[in-house]
Design a protein around this motif. Structure first.
Motif, PDB file in Angstrom:
ATOM      1  N   ARG A 144      52.030  41.426  51.873  1.00  0.00           N
ATOM      2  CA  ARG A 144      50.667  41.227  51.370  1.00  0.00           C
ATOM      3  C   ARG A 144      50.626  39.987  50.486  1.00  0.00           C
ATOM      4  O   ARG A 144      51.397  39.875  49.530  1.00  0.00           O
ATOM      5  N   TYR A 145      49.751  39.042  50.856  1.00  0.00           N
ATOM      6  CA  TYR A 145      49.672  37.766  50.150  1.00  0.00           C
ATOM      7  C   TYR A 145      48.363  37.657  49.376  1.00  0.00           C
ATOM      8  O   TYR A 145      47.312  38.121  49.840  1.00  0.00           O
ATOM      9  N   PRO A 146      48.401  36.977  48.214  1.00  0.00           N
ATOM     10  CA  PRO A 146      47.179  36.842  47.405  1.00  0.00           C
ATOM     11  C   PRO A 146      46.136  35.919  48.049  1.00  0.00           C
ATOM     12  O   PRO A 146      46.476  35.023  48.827  1.00  0.00           O
ATOM     13  N   LEU A 147      44.897  36.148  47.664  1.00  0.00           N
ATOM     14  CA  LEU A 147      43.752  35.357  48.150  1.00  0.00           C
ATOM     15  C   LEU A 147      43.014  34.786  46.949  1.00  0.00           C
ATOM     16  O   LEU A 147      43.211  35.244  45.821  1.00  0.00           O
ATOM     17  N   ALA A 148      42.147  33.810  47.194  1.00  0.00           N
ATOM     18  CA  ALA A 148      41.323  33.260  46.108  1.00  0.00           C
ATOM     19  C   ALA A 148      39.903  33.780  46.240  1.00  0.00           C
ATOM     20  O   ALA A 148      39.364  33.870  47.350  1.00  0.00           O
ATOM     21  N   GLN A 149      39.329  34.123  45.105  1.00  0.00           N
ATOM     22  CA  GLN A 149      37.918  34.515  45.099  1.00  0.00           C
ATOM     23  C   GLN A 149      37.097  33.402  44.448  1.00  0.00           C
ATOM     24  O   GLN A 149      37.456  32.908  43.375  1.00  0.00           O
ATOM     25  N   ILE A 150      36.023  33.021  45.114  1.00  0.00           N
ATOM     26  CA  ILE A 150      35.164  31.938  44.641  1.00  0.00           C
ATOM     27  C   ILE A 150      33.778  32.521  44.445  1.00  0.00           C
ATOM     28  O   ILE A 150      33.170  32.997  45.410  1.00  0.00           O
ATOM     29  N   GLU A 151      33.300  32.529  43.213  1.00  0.00           N
ATOM     30  CA  GLU A 151      31.955  33.072  42.970  1.00  0.00           C
ATOM     31  C   GLU A 151      31.034  31.919  42.582  1.00  0.00           C
ATOM     32  O   GLU A 151      31.236  31.273  41.553  1.00  0.00           O
ATOM     33  N   LEU A 152      30.039  31.669  43.429  1.00  0.00           N
ATOM     34  CA  LEU A 152      29.087  30.587  43.171  1.00  0.00           C
ATOM     35  C   LEU A 152      27.895  31.171  42.434  1.00  0.00           C
ATOM     36  O   LEU A 152      27.307  32.152  42.900  1.00  0.00           O
ATOM     37  N   ASP A 153      27.555  30.576  41.296  1.00  0.00           N
ATOM     38  CA  ASP A 153      26.324  30.965  40.616  1.00  0.00           C
ATOM     39  C   ASP A 153      25.295  29.901  40.982  1.00  0.00           C
ATOM     40  O   ASP A 153      25.413  28.744  40.569  1.00  0.00           O
ATOM     41  N   THR A 154      24.321  30.255  41.806  1.00  0.00           N
ATOM     42  CA  THR A 154      23.352  29.281  42.319  1.00  0.00           C
ATOM     43  C   THR A 154      21.950  29.652  41.843  1.00  0.00           C
ATOM     44  O   THR A 154      21.741  30.761  41.329  1.00  0.00           O
ATOM     45  N   ASP A 155      20.981  28.743  42.061  1.00  0.00           N
ATOM     46  CA  ASP A 155      19.587  29.047  41.696  1.00  0.00           C
ATOM     47  C   ASP A 155      19.102  30.284  42.453  1.00  0.00           C
ATOM     48  O   ASP A 155      18.215  30.996  42.001  1.00  0.00           O
ATOM     49  N   ALA A 156      19.707  30.548  43.619  1.00  0.00           N
ATOM     50  CA  ALA A 156      19.281  31.690  44.437  1.00  0.00           C
ATOM     51  C   ALA A 156      20.093  32.954  44.146  1.00  0.00           C
ATOM     52  O   ALA A 156      19.946  33.951  44.843  1.00  0.00           O
ATOM     53  N   THR A 199      35.822  34.421  49.938  1.00  0.00           N
ATOM     54  CA  THR A 199      37.262  34.675  49.803  1.00  0.00           C
ATOM     55  C   THR A 199      38.006  33.651  50.658  1.00  0.00           C
ATOM     56  O   THR A 199      37.636  33.433  51.818  1.00  0.00           O
ATOM     57  N   ALA A 200      39.022  33.028  50.071  1.00  0.00           N
ATOM     58  CA  ALA A 200      39.778  32.002  50.810  1.00  0.00           C
ATOM     59  C   ALA A 200      41.222  32.444  51.024  1.00  0.00           C
ATOM     60  O   ALA A 200      41.852  33.005  50.129  1.00  0.00           O
ATOM     61  N   LEU A 201      41.720  32.171  52.214  1.00  0.00           N
ATOM     62  CA  LEU A 201      43.144  32.412  52.512  1.00  0.00           C
ATOM     63  C   LEU A 201      43.967  31.179  52.127  1.00  0.00           C
ATOM     64  O   LEU A 201      45.048  31.299  51.553  1.00  0.00           O
ATOM     65  N   ASN A 202      43.457  29.983  52.425  1.00  0.00           N
ATOM     66  CA  ASN A 202      44.166  28.746  52.080  1.00  0.00           C
ATOM     67  C   ASN A 202      43.662  28.157  50.770  1.00  0.00           C
ATOM     68  O   ASN A 202      44.408  28.024  49.829  1.00  0.00           O
ATOM     69  N   HIS A 254      55.536  30.290  46.044  1.00  0.00           N
ATOM     70  CA  HIS A 254      55.900  31.464  46.845  1.00  0.00           C
ATOM     71  C   HIS A 254      54.767  32.497  46.777  1.00  0.00           C
ATOM     72  O   HIS A 254      54.240  32.764  45.684  1.00  0.00           O
ATOM     73  N   PRO A 255      54.379  33.083  47.932  1.00  0.00           N
ATOM     74  CA  PRO A 255      53.223  34.003  47.930  1.00  0.00           C
ATOM     75  C   PRO A 255      53.425  35.294  47.141  1.00  0.00           C
ATOM     76  O   PRO A 255      52.480  36.064  46.976  1.00  0.00           O
ATOM     77  N   SER A 256      54.631  35.556  46.633  1.00  0.00           N
ATOM     78  CA  SER A 256      54.772  36.727  45.760  1.00  0.00           C
ATOM     79  C   SER A 256      54.271  36.408  44.354  1.00  0.00           C
ATOM     80  O   SER A 256      54.155  37.307  43.519  1.00  0.00           O
ATOM     81  N   SER A 272      40.923  40.358  44.070  1.00  0.00           N
ATOM     82  CA  SER A 272      41.563  41.670  43.894  1.00  0.00           C
ATOM     83  C   SER A 272      42.137  42.170  45.220  1.00  0.00           C
ATOM     84  O   SER A 272      43.070  42.968  45.242  1.00  0.00           O
ATOM     85  N   ARG A 273      41.572  41.694  46.335  1.00  0.00           N
ATOM     86  CA  ARG A 273      42.099  42.097  47.647  1.00  0.00           C
ATOM     87  C   ARG A 273      43.201  41.131  48.091  1.00  0.00           C
ATOM     88  O   ARG A 273      43.250  39.993  47.635  1.00  0.00           O
ATOM     89  N   LYS A 274      44.050  41.598  48.989  1.00  0.00           N
ATOM     90  CA  LYS A 274      45.100  40.737  49.548  1.00  0.00           C
ATOM     91  C   LYS A 274      44.997  40.736  51.063  1.00  0.00           C
ATOM     92  O   LYS A 274      44.339  41.609  51.644  1.00  0.00           O
ATOM     93  N   VAL A 275      45.661  39.774  51.687  1.00  0.00           N
ATOM     94  CA  VAL A 275      45.727  39.758  53.145  1.00  0.00           C
ATOM     95  C   VAL A 275      47.090  40.311  53.557  1.00  0.00           C
ATOM     96  O   VAL A 275      48.084  40.071  52.872  1.00  0.00           O
TER      97      VAL A 275
END
Ligand code: NAP
Length: 265
Positions: A99-111, A117-120, A171-173, A238-241
């Motif tokens: 199980r490898y970590p992922l990145a979470q990107i939260e955009l705060d937009t006018d809408a 979620t990004a793998l790379n 390293h993905p750990s 918080s989730r992994k792949v």
């Protein structure tokens, strides 16, 4: 076992898909595009990224397996001539799930808020001119960035765009995010750190673009253009792949084979 195959769309990959389905049917594996337990990617790393984003909402319930057809195939464990062995192992043995970590990107937009979620990696660039953005680490101002852009990578993505920018391979750990600069301007007036930063799992960073810039964001291979972004919060998801391993292929062997070009197996 239920499985689905996602392919690159070229002639060789399509032939391998047909062959995979034949071998799988003979071994009692069940094709299920809606709710697979295994997602098989046939192609390159770009194909695995496509497979990941196709099933990103279900990643807690499935694992990925990569078969590469000639390109780099950093995520792939299997070669085109090993289909039979892979299908046999899928039918007869239990894989080790890594199980490898992922990145979470939260955009705060006018809408409102939008989460990706990004793998790379996630990238941010100015669409018209250079990017001007304040970078905060753990809610405190860190630096003002002026330059071509910023890349925020996962450990799995550290061997991709991040590596071309001179970032470290992680390293993905190690549950972390790496921020790398793309051509920052550094002189008496403008100053950034210059080195890439590795943030641990319990830290976050916010990128606050100067107002009225048209921005181009990417999340892996997906391109998003917006001009209403107020802030972008980047953190370890918080989730992994999960990847299913039917035989060992240690991360550093993968790095050596992909970038130094030799195989000691
Ligand atoms: P692409 O232009 O077809 O792929 C770019 C290259 O990155 C391919 O050789 C691909 O391998 C390789 N790659 C992807 N993920 C990797 C990983 N985790 N480790 C090592 N190499 C990896 O574009 P795409 O197929 O849409 O893929 C999008 C990715 O391209 C992005 O996530 C980004 O990392 C990468 N990219 C890199 C640069 C750069 O290095 N200057 C610039 C833009 C984007 P395969 O040949 O096996 O597919």
């Amino acid at each position: 076992m239920n499985y689905v195959v996602i392919d690159r769309g070229d002639k060789l990959s399509k032939e391998l898909v047909t062959r995979f389905h034949e071998l799988a049917a003979a071994r009692g594996l069940i094709r299920n595009d809606e709710s697979p337990e295994m997602v098989i990617s046939i192609g390159g790393d770009g194909t695995l990224l496509k497979a990941f984003h196709t099933y990103v909402d279900r990643i807690d319930d499935l694992a990925f397996i990569g078969i590469h057809t000639g390109h780099l195939g950093f995520f792939a464990d299997w070669k085109a001539d090993e289909l039979e062995e892979l299908v046999r192992m899928m039918a007869e043995s239990e894989p080790r799930i890594v199980r490898y970590p992922l990145a979470q990107i939260e955009l705060d937009t006018d809408a409102g808020k939008v989460t990706h979620t990004a793998l790379n990696e996630f990238t941010l660039k100015g669409l018209d001119n250079m990017l001007v953005a304040q970078i905060n680490v753990n809610d405190e101002m860190f630096e003002m960035f002026r330059g071509d852009g910023i890349v925020v990578s996962t450990p799995s993505g550290s061997t991709a765009y991040n590596k071309s920018l001179g970032g470290a391979i992680i390293h993905p750990s190690i549950e972390s995010l790496q921020l790398a600069e793309i051509a920052s301007i550094n002189n008496r007036v403008y100053r950034t750190l210059g080195s890439s930063l590795v943030l641990p799992q319990h830290h976050h960073c916010d990128i606050i673009p100067r107002k009225d810039q048209r921005l181009q964001l990417t999340v892996d291979q997906l391109i998003i253009k917006r001009d209403d972004i107020r802030t972008i919060r980047c953190s370890v998801a918080s989730r992994k792949v999960s990847f299913a391993r039917y035989r060992p292929f240690p991360f550093w062997n993968r790095v050596r084979e992909a970038f130094l070009g030799y195989d000691v197996k």
